[in-house]
Design a protein around this motif. Sequence first.
Motif, PDB file in Angstrom:
ATOM      1  N   GLN A 670       0.697  -1.133  -0.084  1.00 25.65           N
ATOM      2  CA  GLN A 670      -0.051  -0.112  -0.062  1.00 25.65           C
ATOM      3  C   GLN A 670       0.993   1.321  -0.095  1.00 25.65           C
ATOM      4  O   GLN A 670       0.640   2.008  -0.931  1.00 25.65           O
ATOM      5  N   LYS A 671       1.820   1.372   0.971  1.00 26.28           N
ATOM      6  CA  LYS A 671       2.718   2.400   1.083  1.00 26.28           C
ATOM      7  C   LYS A 671       3.718   2.670  -0.149  1.00 26.28           C
ATOM      8  O   LYS A 671       4.045   3.489  -0.522  1.00 26.28           O
ATOM      9  N   GLY A 672       4.004   1.431  -0.759  1.00 24.01           N
ATOM     10  CA  GLY A 672       4.695   1.343  -2.081  1.00 24.01           C
ATOM     11  C   GLY A 672       4.225   1.830  -3.226  1.00 24.01           C
ATOM     12  O   GLY A 672       4.858   1.679  -4.187  1.00 24.01           O
ATOM     13  N   GLY A 673       2.973   2.046  -3.058  1.00 25.91           N
ATOM     14  CA  GLY A 673       2.207   2.647  -4.437  1.00 25.91           C
ATOM     15  C   GLY A 673       1.698   1.705  -5.304  1.00 25.91           C
ATOM     16  O   GLY A 673       1.617   1.595  -6.399  1.00 25.91           O
ATOM     17  N   PHE A 674       1.701   0.435  -4.680  1.00 26.83           N
ATOM     18  CA  PHE A 674       1.242  -0.805  -5.743  1.00 26.83           C
ATOM     19  C   PHE A 674      -0.197  -0.588  -6.242  1.00 26.83           C
ATOM     20  O   PHE A 674      -0.368  -1.015  -7.224  1.00 26.83           O
ATOM     21  N   PHE A 675      -0.999  -0.228  -5.303  1.00 34.70           N
ATOM     22  CA  PHE A 675      -2.496  -0.059  -5.485  1.00 34.70           C
ATOM     23  C   PHE A 675      -2.817   1.185  -6.307  1.00 34.70           C
ATOM     24  O   PHE A 675      -2.147   2.201  -6.116  1.00 34.70           O
ATOM     25  N   ASN A 676      -3.726   1.219  -7.227  1.00 36.50           N
ATOM     26  CA  ASN A 676      -4.305   2.502  -7.975  1.00 36.50           C
ATOM     27  C   ASN A 676      -5.798   2.469  -8.151  1.00 36.50           C
ATOM     28  O   ASN A 676      -6.303   1.253  -7.643  1.00 36.50           O
ATOM     29  N   ASP A 677      -6.380   3.069  -9.008  1.00 36.08           N
ATOM     30  CA  ASP A 677      -7.671   2.993  -9.317  1.00 36.08           C
ATOM     31  C   ASP A 677      -7.831   1.753  -9.705  1.00 36.08           C
ATOM     32  O   ASP A 677      -8.894   1.066  -9.607  1.00 36.08           O
ATOM     33  N   LYS A 678      -6.918   1.125 -10.982  1.00 38.58           N
ATOM     34  CA  LYS A 678      -7.233   0.053 -11.157  1.00 38.58           C
ATOM     35  C   LYS A 678      -6.891  -1.397 -10.644  1.00 38.58           C
ATOM     36  O   LYS A 678      -7.640  -2.203 -10.621  1.00 38.58           O
ATOM     37  N   VAL A 679      -5.777  -1.072  -9.790  1.00 40.84           N
ATOM     38  CA  VAL A 679      -5.248  -2.281  -8.975  1.00 40.84           C
ATOM     39  C   VAL A 679      -5.752  -1.908  -7.696  1.00 40.84           C
ATOM     40  O   VAL A 679      -5.385  -1.145  -6.948  1.00 40.84           O
ATOM     41  N   THR A 680      -6.556  -2.767  -7.082  1.00 41.38           N
ATOM     42  CA  THR A 680      -7.173  -2.598  -5.904  1.00 41.38           C
ATOM     43  C   THR A 680      -6.830  -4.001  -5.027  1.00 41.38           C
ATOM     44  O   THR A 680      -6.422  -4.925  -5.497  1.00 41.38           O
ATOM     45  N   LYS A 681      -7.376  -3.991  -3.739  1.00 39.11           N
ATOM     46  CA  LYS A 681      -6.853  -5.087  -2.994  1.00 39.11           C
ATOM     47  C   LYS A 681      -7.723  -6.414  -3.427  1.00 39.11           C
ATOM     48  O   LYS A 681      -7.507  -7.550  -3.015  1.00 39.11           O
ATOM     49  N   SER A 682      -8.558  -6.178  -4.424  1.00 38.85           N
ATOM     50  CA  SER A 682      -9.225  -7.415  -4.882  1.00 38.85           C
ATOM     51  C   SER A 682      -8.141  -8.489  -5.733  1.00 38.85           C
ATOM     52  O   SER A 682      -8.507  -9.218  -6.159  1.00 38.85           O
ATOM     53  N   CYS A 683      -6.863  -8.066  -5.847  1.00 41.96           N
ATOM     54  CA  CYS A 683      -6.043  -8.878  -6.405  1.00 41.96           C
ATOM     55  C   CYS A 683      -5.206  -9.616  -5.555  1.00 41.96           C
ATOM     56  O   CYS A 683      -4.160 -10.155  -5.648  1.00 41.96           O
TER      57      CYS A 683
END
Lengths: 725, 725
Positions: A670-683
């Motif tokens: 999360q802090k490293g910027g892995f998630f964004n609008d398209k990539v959510t915790k659902s992966c």
Amino acid sequence: MAERRRTSYSVHREVLDEGAVDVMAVKSEPKTSLKDKVKGAMRCSGPRMKSCLLGSVPVVSWLPRYSIKENALGDLVSGISVGIMQLPQGMAYALLAAVPPVFGLYSSFYPVLIYFIFGTSKHISVGTYAVMSVMIGGVTERVAPESNFMIWDNITNSSIVDSAALDAERIRVAVAVTFLSGLFQILLGLVQFGFVVTYLSEPLVRGYTTGAAIHVIVSQLKYTFGISPLRYSGPLALIYTVLEICYLIPKTNIGTLVVSIVTIVCLILAKELNAYLSKKLPVPIPVELLGVIIATVISWQVDLNGRYGVDVVGEIPSGLQPPVVPATSLFGQVIGDAFALAVVGYGIAISLGRIFALKYGYKVDSNQELIALGLSNSFGAIFQCFAVSCSMSRSLVQESTGGRTQVAGALSAIVILFITLWIGRLFEDLPKAVLAAIIFVNLHGIMKQFLDVPALWKSNRVDMLVWVVTFILTVLLNPDLGLAAAIGFSMLTVIFRTQLPKYSLLGQIPNTDIYKPVEDYDQVRHIPGIVIFRSSATLYFANAEMYQDALGEKSGIDITKVLSAKKKLEAKRKRQEKKAAKKAKKELQKNGGHMTGEPNMEQQKDIAIIEMEFEPDPSLPRAIVLDLSPVNFLDTVGVKTLKSIRKDYGEIGIEVVLAGCQTGVVDNLQKGGFFNDKVTKSCLFATVHDAVLHCQAAKTKSRRDDETEYITLDSDQEEIKATHF
Amino acid sequence: MAERRRTSYSVHREVLDEGAVDVMAVKSEPKTSLKDKVKGAMRCSGPRMKSCLLGSVPVVSWLPRYSIKENALGDLVSGISVGIMQLPQGMAYALLAAVPPVFGLYSSFYPVLIYFIFGTSKHISVGTYAVMSVMIGGVTERVAPESNFMIWDNITNSSIVDSAALDAERIRVAVAVTFLSGLFQILLGLVQFGFVVTYLSEPLVRGYTTGAAIHVIVSQLKYTFGISPLRYSGPLALIYTVLEICYLIPKTNIGTLVVSIVTIVCLILAKELNAYLSKKLPVPIPVELLGVIIATVISWQVDLNGRYGVDVVGEIPSGLQPPVVPATSLFGQVIGDAFALAVVGYGIAISLGRIFALKYGYKVDSNQELIALGLSNSFGAIFQCFAVSCSMSRSLVQESTGGRTQVAGALSAIVILFITLWIGRLFEDLPKAVLAAIIFVNLHGIMKQFLDVPALWKSNRVDMLVWVVTFILTVLLNPDLGLAAAIGFSMLTVIFRTQLPKYSLLGQIPNTDIYKPVEDYDQVRHIPGIVIFRSSATLYFANAEMYQDALGEKSGIDITKVLSAKKKLEAKRKRQEKKAAKKAKKELQKNGGHMTGEPNMEQQKDIAIIEMEFEPDPSLPRAIVLDLSPVNFLDTVGVKTLKSIRKDYGEIGIEVVLAGCQTGVVDNLQKGGFFNDKVTKSCLFATVHDAVLHCQAAKTKSRRDDETEYITLDSDQEEIKATHF
């Protein structure tokens, strides 16, 4: 066992991704901030103060509760036995430290008393220790070498050593380094640095003590043969000394050698007898003390020194020495050695202390031990002691003769005091070769540690490597530098172990939700169209690149090739579209400006061809599941790697999902910027099986989605073209 | 999303322990032995030889397939642009390396040609690089300081520097260190050591280059101000140099300062213009070249050197230099620096190469890159070049002006050759301050890296620490020593991260088989009577003790207390039994030798009391599940810790089972002697849920078992007593 198997595992629930888990289990906000934690740690209250005070002077809490009935007899027998052992050992180890033997007696008295007050281990016998003594010997002989104390003797007309001045200077050096190492220990204890000892893993400590024992042996050979080799210091000093001794062997003093051999043989026989009788005797025979007494009597009667030139202990001053202020001017020269002494002394004492604590079910406080040893050393140094730790052999005697508390140690100190004050002088005729023999025989236990090597070879090769490398470094580089190098090496092994992980593809054990490496089991099956990949280690900068390579290799997808093929196709597609657009324009002009909005037959054929080529290779998997359960943390490089894997494989139509992330790893992502609008915790999925079920369910759906996407893309481009016209 | 959730997870199977898994999935024997692996690696065949040869001279495989139509134009434009950039940069960086500017031109020619033949990256511009140059400057000025080349000038009656001899010596040093670093790179490449670069994590490289840039700036200030400070070397040299410069600032040469300021301002403006026009211009304006030409013309016309004392480049020899053999006698003095240069040069080149490879979808071979750079350096050194790497700014120009293959690099080398042979002389009047200004303006990109710090603060604090510490170490300890210290530090962070793990108790998310840390979620529930414990990191020597402590603390079981309470009870029990036995004996005598075999009422009551006390505390959990899924490997200390946890808790009646071990961890346990007759693989479970189900099922059963055990024990003792009577 059979009964247990019958327990059945039955779960029926929805497939859970990390987002769903957060909703279901109600992820809580971090409750205590850093500020609160600091505040909590700094809080000062009455009971806290009291427990802190009691903690720093343990004797206050345990001595009032001392049960005389239960412990007194055991402690008394044990204290006297240990005191009797301290006498010859203290004198022998003083030789190792290159100071006159009587200082070994002082070192067996003051520090032991201090430890009685501040120590928390009930069974270790604090006092002189061979490894510490040989380290001090290295310092004293380096800072105060014999060559600095040569005077001209008018009688023999040759230069001889001014031994009084030499001894005085060496004592100054030993006291300075001891005082400084005590200060280091107190300091480390106050800042709660007891955990440094965790770097001293067991294979390291055992390899180290074995290596140090080699130094002890070599440094005693001169007394055994009665020769005076030159002193070497610095790396490889041991090798030079051994060569020098070989060179000098023809000059051996035969009398000394005979004394040595006789003493060693007698001691070994007596110790064997002791072991044989151990069950029948309540207290072991003090063989060393007997040896010392007999040798002294013989030496005195036969006049070994005068008649055969056998080196003897010499003058022993009666009584104790007045306290002196350590020579601060020497601190600069010995600071490194002092630190090494502090760490080694503490390391040996705490590891031995823990063994007994575990056996008798009490606790040693590692920080308090540091402070206790530090006070023993620094206070002892004022009374001209050299650095102490605890001795394995004495501690075992203390325990086996019934010692139950620190009182045994205090009693042994009183025995030593008694000897120092009244009996010490009697040992002036004791040959030094006898003390060297006592040291050799006492190293017997340490030498047994060589057997660790074959045992570790069977159980853990990396730990064997640590043992062997530590041993070699210690022998070659001397105990102080060797210890630092060995600690560095043992840390490197951790890096190597995490840096060279095992990468494996996982398959399902049929009819279960358990996934195991395909190469380890015969009956696990690949999930068709899904690659499940796991690295046995944390993903971080040192193995991030290998992770990507291994993923490509194991999954058989040459990502750069597929990507560049795709790029070429796209370029071709663009060119063809341009051509088609030109044609359309021409036709448009031919048709007189009438825009149909629909591509004609030929164009449609072209687009169809491109689409067919564009379709991802059916041999490619549709999804990749990365099992991250062995990942302990992710650094920025790790997060970037995962991001780029998702992006690269995503571009060629392969979905990448993660499974089994720990809470901390999710935070890192999360802090490293892995998630964004398209990539959510659902992966992110809770388990591999969840991820697999998701991918299987998404498969048909996504194929449909992809097609929809193409159609959208095409119509988009049509639109763009249309507006450009 | 909603659709995905509907996928359901349904598993019904038996609870599986590791033994059951082995049976079910048929654990396979290791197939390839170490011997076979070595054999496989050593195998030599025709196709293998061919691919190996092609791999080591990549130009052979790609040049014949070079498509002139597609690439030639782009490569030509790009080659000329880069060549034009190389001219001023090469001369400027030669100043950094403390050698005459023309050697920068040589270094922009030979190594580039060699890289064209052996390199695998298509887009990086090999040649002079600021960080490398400043490192070489450090070496040359240390080994050949000005003070060694003072001669007495009869005209001015003062000692001046013999600059011809000084330059010659410095070139010898630069050539020696370059040749040696090239050899190191070739050697590392041959032993496939390309992976060393993995230790250069991104935060480290960026912190390092930023720190090195500070050195670059400080070393150029003397040209900007026209002063001649003393040279310092060793740690803290930068600080001393800055102080010296501050001290000398009043002696600034005003002419030089004016030239510097005007050049810097003009260059910045021109670069801004370039950036503004970048979309409209096919090729960027060669601002640096223009600056150099204009400055040279002005300097020549105004006679800046003669009239204002502005330091100029001076004599530039036409043509190339004959090859020389590097001075092997210097190797001993520069070996450390050479190694640092080898690592840094490779690290910079490979990280830039990878960025482009990723962007354009091809692969750079890290070992081949090492060899290519090594050949460039060692071969270049013979022709008096200094060590090269690749420059970020030039590489970006090479890529953006359309360069597609290594041909662009080769063309740039030809441009440089042309300049060196015919035009070089024209630049003799160029002020050195202009070159310093070019360096400053080119450092703009590196200075932007300071923005990493706030970004990393947000994303990953440990990586920020690595950046900052690397920067500080590089600035304070100089680039060579700083790099070594920084790599050491970044490895330590790995140790720290695994050494200070987060310990947590896990709870179940209701109605699932998923276990999450209790403190992170509000809706996970403890399983009554079962403690589930997880450490976020691998269990090994550095955190084994903490693991035990944390388990005790989190589970609330003070194992030493419970154990010692148990020991006391046992002792009491024994005493009471003795008493009972005595009584029985008495009674036996009273009863006249008649042995009943049954204890009387009173005795039975006694035993009942003891048994009641002996029953484990009902508040204690009945089982502990250790989730080992984050464990990457176990060393002997780790295995021993697990063993002792099982033993200690087992003694007070708590069953300890392990869950989620990787295959490698199971191997570690097996080799480490964790299993024996009593402890089998049945205490290892595939998942935490399996372990929990097993413990719940075993609970009632084990309570019964325990009771049975007591009964057995009692009757055993009865028997013993009976035989003793």
